[in-house]
Structure formats: C-alpha cells, structure tokens
Motif scaffolding. Structure first.
Motif, mmCIF file in Angstrom:
data_model
loop_
_atom_site.group_PDB
_atom_site.id
_atom_site.type_symbol
_atom_site.label_atom_id
_atom_site.label_comp_id
_atom_site.label_asym_id
_atom_site.label_seq_id
_atom_site.Cartn_x
_atom_site.Cartn_y
_atom_site.Cartn_z
ATOM 1 N N LEU A 150 -21.971 -0.084 -31.575
ATOM 2 C CA LEU A 150 -21.853 -1.452 -31.321
ATOM 3 C C LEU A 150 -20.980 -2.121 -32.359
ATOM 4 O O LEU A 150 -20.409 -3.220 -31.933
ATOM 5 N N GLN A 151 -20.474 -1.442 -33.262
ATOM 6 C CA GLN A 151 -19.332 -2.002 -34.115
ATOM 7 C C GLN A 151 -17.727 -1.681 -33.297
ATOM 8 O O GLN A 151 -16.873 -2.497 -33.748
ATOM 9 N N CYS A 152 -17.843 -0.730 -32.586
ATOM 10 C CA CYS A 152 -16.590 -0.497 -31.824
ATOM 11 C C CYS A 152 -16.276 -1.640 -30.788
ATOM 12 O O CYS A 152 -15.132 -1.947 -30.367
ATOM 13 N N ALA A 153 -17.242 -1.767 -29.865
ATOM 14 C CA ALA A 153 -17.056 -2.609 -28.626
ATOM 15 C C ALA A 153 -18.481 -2.829 -28.330
ATOM 16 O O ALA A 153 -19.351 -2.486 -28.587
ATOM 17 N N CYS A 154 -18.398 -3.867 -27.206
ATOM 18 C CA CYS A 154 -19.329 -4.442 -26.652
ATOM 19 C C CYS A 154 -19.568 -3.935 -25.135
ATOM 20 O O CYS A 154 -19.098 -4.026 -24.369
ATOM 21 N N PRO A 155 -20.524 -2.917 -25.140
ATOM 22 C CA PRO A 155 -20.796 -2.009 -23.931
ATOM 23 C C PRO A 155 -21.253 -3.114 -22.773
ATOM 24 O O PRO A 155 -22.199 -3.979 -23.187
ATOM 25 N N GLY A 156 -21.128 -2.845 -21.496
ATOM 26 C CA GLY A 156 -21.579 -3.400 -20.513
ATOM 27 C C GLY A 156 -23.275 -2.979 -20.625
ATOM 28 O O GLY A 156 -24.199 -3.853 -20.187
ATOM 29 N N TYR A 157 -23.538 -1.724 -21.002
ATOM 30 C CA TYR A 157 -25.116 -1.338 -20.876
ATOM 31 C C TYR A 157 -25.153 -0.024 -21.667
ATOM 32 O O TYR A 157 -24.204 0.698 -22.116
ATOM 33 N N LEU A 158 -25.933 -0.184 -22.795
ATOM 34 C CA LEU A 158 -26.297 0.948 -23.889
ATOM 35 C C LEU A 158 -27.485 1.335 -23.702
ATOM 36 O O LEU A 158 -28.627 0.645 -23.908
ATOM 37 N N PRO A 182 -28.395 -11.910 -28.092
ATOM 38 C CA PRO A 182 -27.556 -11.733 -27.015
ATOM 39 C C PRO A 182 -27.004 -10.161 -26.555
ATOM 40 O O PRO A 182 -27.135 -9.992 -25.133
ATOM 41 N N LEU A 183 -26.807 -9.502 -27.685
ATOM 42 C CA LEU A 183 -26.256 -8.262 -27.302
ATOM 43 C C LEU A 183 -27.425 -7.364 -26.962
ATOM 44 O O LEU A 183 -27.392 -6.240 -26.595
ATOM 45 N N ILE A 184 -28.820 -7.687 -27.657
ATOM 46 C CA ILE A 184 -29.683 -6.712 -27.539
ATOM 47 C C ILE A 184 -30.277 -6.693 -25.997
ATOM 48 O O ILE A 184 -30.546 -5.661 -25.384
ATOM 49 N N ASN A 185 -29.658 -7.732 -25.279
ATOM 50 C CA ASN A 185 -30.031 -7.631 -23.864
ATOM 51 C C ASN A 185 -29.426 -6.791 -22.965
ATOM 52 O O ASN A 185 -29.920 -6.604 -21.771
ATOM 53 N N VAL A 186 -28.251 -6.043 -23.697
ATOM 54 C CA VAL A 186 -27.784 -5.013 -22.778
ATOM 55 C C VAL A 186 -28.121 -3.538 -23.232
ATOM 56 O O VAL A 186 -27.662 -2.701 -22.845
ATOM 57 N N ILE A 187 -29.126 -3.591 -24.232
ATOM 58 C CA ILE A 187 -29.536 -2.277 -24.915
ATOM 59 C C ILE A 187 -30.922 -2.068 -24.159
ATOM 60 O O ILE A 187 -32.015 -2.862 -24.012
ATOM 61 N N LYS A 188 -31.042 -0.771 -23.507
ATOM 62 C CA LYS A 188 -32.420 -0.485 -23.068
ATOM 63 C C LYS A 188 -32.757 0.774 -24.105
ATOM 64 O O LYS A 188 -31.886 1.712 -24.471
ATOM 65 N N VAL A 189 -34.065 0.686 -24.720
ATOM 66 C CA VAL A 189 -34.530 1.697 -25.331
ATOM 67 C C VAL A 189 -35.399 2.622 -24.552
ATOM 68 O O VAL A 189 -36.631 1.801 -23.808
ATOM 69 N N SER A 190 -35.634 3.552 -24.496
ATOM 70 C CA SER A 190 -36.298 4.561 -23.759
ATOM 71 C C SER A 190 -37.026 5.807 -24.319
ATOM 72 O O SER A 190 -36.501 5.933 -25.434
ATOM 73 N N GLU A 191 -38.197 6.381 -23.902
ATOM 74 C CA GLU A 191 -38.891 7.388 -24.666
ATOM 75 C C GLU A 191 -39.223 8.429 -23.655
ATOM 76 O O GLU A 191 -40.153 8.872 -23.385
ATOM 77 N N LEU A 192 -37.979 8.897 -23.339
ATOM 78 C CA LEU A 192 -37.926 10.323 -22.208
ATOM 79 C C LEU A 192 -37.680 11.409 -22.773
ATOM 80 O O LEU A 192 -36.849 11.502 -23.683
ATOM 81 N N ASP A 193 -38.100 12.588 -22.133
ATOM 82 C CA ASP A 193 -37.424 13.727 -22.554
ATOM 83 C C ASP A 193 -35.916 13.921 -22.077
ATOM 84 O O ASP A 193 -35.729 13.959 -20.845
#
Length: 337
Positions: A150-158, A182-193
């Motif tokens: 996220l220091q490199c660029a602002c992704p559309g979805y992370l 505002p940027l946290i909104n494009v980040i999804k955290v999951s707990e998947l295998d």
C-alpha cells in the motif's frame, strides 16, 4: 579474553540458541551453501549483528524523523538501482546494526514507520503494483508486506488472507495501525485455507503474492522448546508439499496475463528452487522472467547466493548486510490466453 559484561551477554545468547535446530542447519546448509554458510551462520546466531530497515508510512509521513535519520547517516534503499521503484516508497537503513524502537498500537492513530528486514521488500516490488489493480496477499500475516504494497500504490481491491486465527488478529491490528479508514474500505481480510482460494475466486486477481509458510530460519534458531523444535524439523519435509499446493491455488486465482510472486524466508533449497521447478515443470501457462541483473544493481546493500535459476534471487545474511534469508522467484507470469 571476554570482559565480564560481554561474557555474560555471550552466555545468555548461547542459552537462547536451539542446538537441535542449529545442528540440523549445519548439516543441511553446509552442503547447500558451502563456505558461505560460515558467514551466514555467524550472522543468524548473533542478533547483535542484525539490521532493521525503516519503512515510512506515506499516510502519516514522519518528516522530522527523516531529517534525524539523514543526519545519522542513514540512506534510502534501492536509490537509483531499480528503475521501477515507486517514488512513494521510502525505506531507510544504516550500515551499522541498530534498531529503532517500535511504535505502540493506538486505536485511531496511524503509525509513522514499520521495522522490517529490507530483503522482504523484494517480493513486494516484484509485483509492480499499479493504482486500481486487484491484489491477493495469500498468506498475509503479520501484515508487513500488505502495508508495503500500500506504500507502492492504491489498489482497487486488496485481499489479505491468513489461515491461522491468531495471526489474523495480528494482521488486522497491523492494517489498522498503518492504513487510513478510506483505504481500509478496499481491503478484505479473510481466514481461508489458501489452498482453496483458487477455486473460491478463480481468475480474479491481477497480482498475487504468496509469502509462503516456511522454515523461518531466524526464528527457528531461537526456539525455546527443544522438543517442539525437533518436531518442527521432523515435519519440515511436509512444507514443500504445502507450498506447491498454495502456489497452484494462487495460479488458479490469477487472471490471464497477471503476475505471481512467491517468497520464503528460508535458505532451504527444497522449499525454494525445488518448489519453483516443480511449478514451472507442471504449469504450461507459467513463464519465468530473467532478473539476474538485480544482483548487480543491488549488491551494494545485499549479498546474493547463486540459485542456478535466472528467474530467482536468494538473499543471504552477510556482515554489514545482514538482510535475509529471502528467496524470491522474480517473477512468474501467466500467458494471456
């Protein structure tokens, strides 16, 4: 002859090193690294020689700290050595071993810097993230590489994924500490295998990072429980199987024409070159990219060990260049179909 103070320090350090792990590494890495293992070994068992890079948080930039670091002789990493290096990324390091104090997590307050092993930026930079792209960090905890991305660029979805529930909490706290709402909104955290991600989200991501579970050489050497350490060593042969499965899942999650980067923080050939060879030999839609020139342009700050693969780098710890271990195939791309 050691002074009493130094002798006490050396004695304390000797108790911390896990002999079971060190003996195992001596046997394996003396064969795989040859004479280089002696220097690497000396750095790994001597935390007083370790170095810590300081990655600035562009969302709460530490201007005063930057002035102070420059006065103390710090310099920026990769300055002029990597043509594609993002100008938004500022990482400072010193040639002498030292460590800045870590900032405490405070709810609602963004930290100004992140301490890291400078070699861990290689896989992040390899992705060449651009604004608006969709990115998967398949094994994301504790979150340092996600923060660096996220220091490199602002992704559309992370998408930051982590299978271990305890490490997921660590990951969330890291993201909250560095990334504005505002940027946290494009980040999804999951707990998947991670092995199931490719089937769950096929051909979804432009870029995928697989910072795989591995024999973390630095931490394993200081295992406090010898029995657990011996069990880890016994189970070590299972890691390449897991790593290959994670990579195959990552390939399925990658869009045609996307970029995939794999990384580990181990010296183990079985978990590095052998894993990549198996993937490249069994995946017809993957192609390695020759990055051998990196070893010349970055040799001022890093020591590299030859991997016999033009598509990969192995950073090994050295005196005054105590970065690594870090293995990076730089990078695998899928053909556009």
């Amino acid at each position: 002859m050691l002074t009493p103070l130094k002798a006490k320090s050396e004695g304390k350090l000797a108790k911390q090193i896990c002999r079971v792990v060190l003996d195992h590494f001596d046997k394996q890495y003396s064969k795989e690294l040859g004479d280089s293992w002696n220097t690497v070994r000396n750095v790994l068992i001597s935390p007083s020689l370790w170095q810590y890079a300081i990655l600035f948080n562009r969302f709460n930039y530490p201007f005063e700290l930057e002035k102070d670091l420059l006065l103390k002789g710090y310099h920026t990493l990769f300055q002029g050595s990597l043509p594609s290096y993002p100008t938004s990324v500022k990482c400072y390091l010193s040639r002498t071993p030292n460590r800045m104090p870590s900032e405490r997590h405070q709810l609602g307050h963004l930290k100004k810097y992140y301490l890291l092993n400078a070699a861990s930026l290689f896989p992040v930079l390899a992705l060449e993230l651009r604004h608006g792209e969709s990115v998967l960090d398949l094994c994301a905890a504790p979150g340092g590489k996600s923060v660096a991305l996220l220091q490199c660029a602002c992704p559309g979805y992370l998408h930051c994924n982590e299978y271990d529930s305890l490490r997921v909490r660590w990951l969330r706290k890291t993201l909250e500490s560095f990334i504005p709402p505002p940027l946290i909104n494009v980040i999804k955290v999951s707990e998947l295998d991670g092995r199931e991600m490719g089937d769950a989200q096929p051909e979804t991501f432009d870029k995928v990072l697989v910072d795989a579970p591995c024999s973390n050489d630095r931490s394993w050497l200081f295992s406090s429980d010898s029995e657990k350490a011996a069990h880890r060593i016994h189970q070590r042969n299972n890691l390449p199987v897991l790593q290959v499965e994670l990579l195959r899942s990552a390939i399925r999650a990658l869009r045609p024409g996307g970029l995939l980067v794999y990384s580990t923080c181990t010296l183990s050939k079985a978990e590095n070159q052998c894993v990549i060879s198996e993937i490249l030999n069994s995946s017809s839609n993957m192609a390695p990219v020759d990055i051998s020139g990196i070893t010349r342009t970055c040799s001022q700050d890093f020591t590299f060990f030859p991997t016999d693969q033009e598509c990969s780098l192995l950073v090994i710890p050295d005196k005054a260049k105590a970065w690594g271990p870090m293995y990076i195939p730089y990078w695998c791309t899928t053909f556009i179909i």
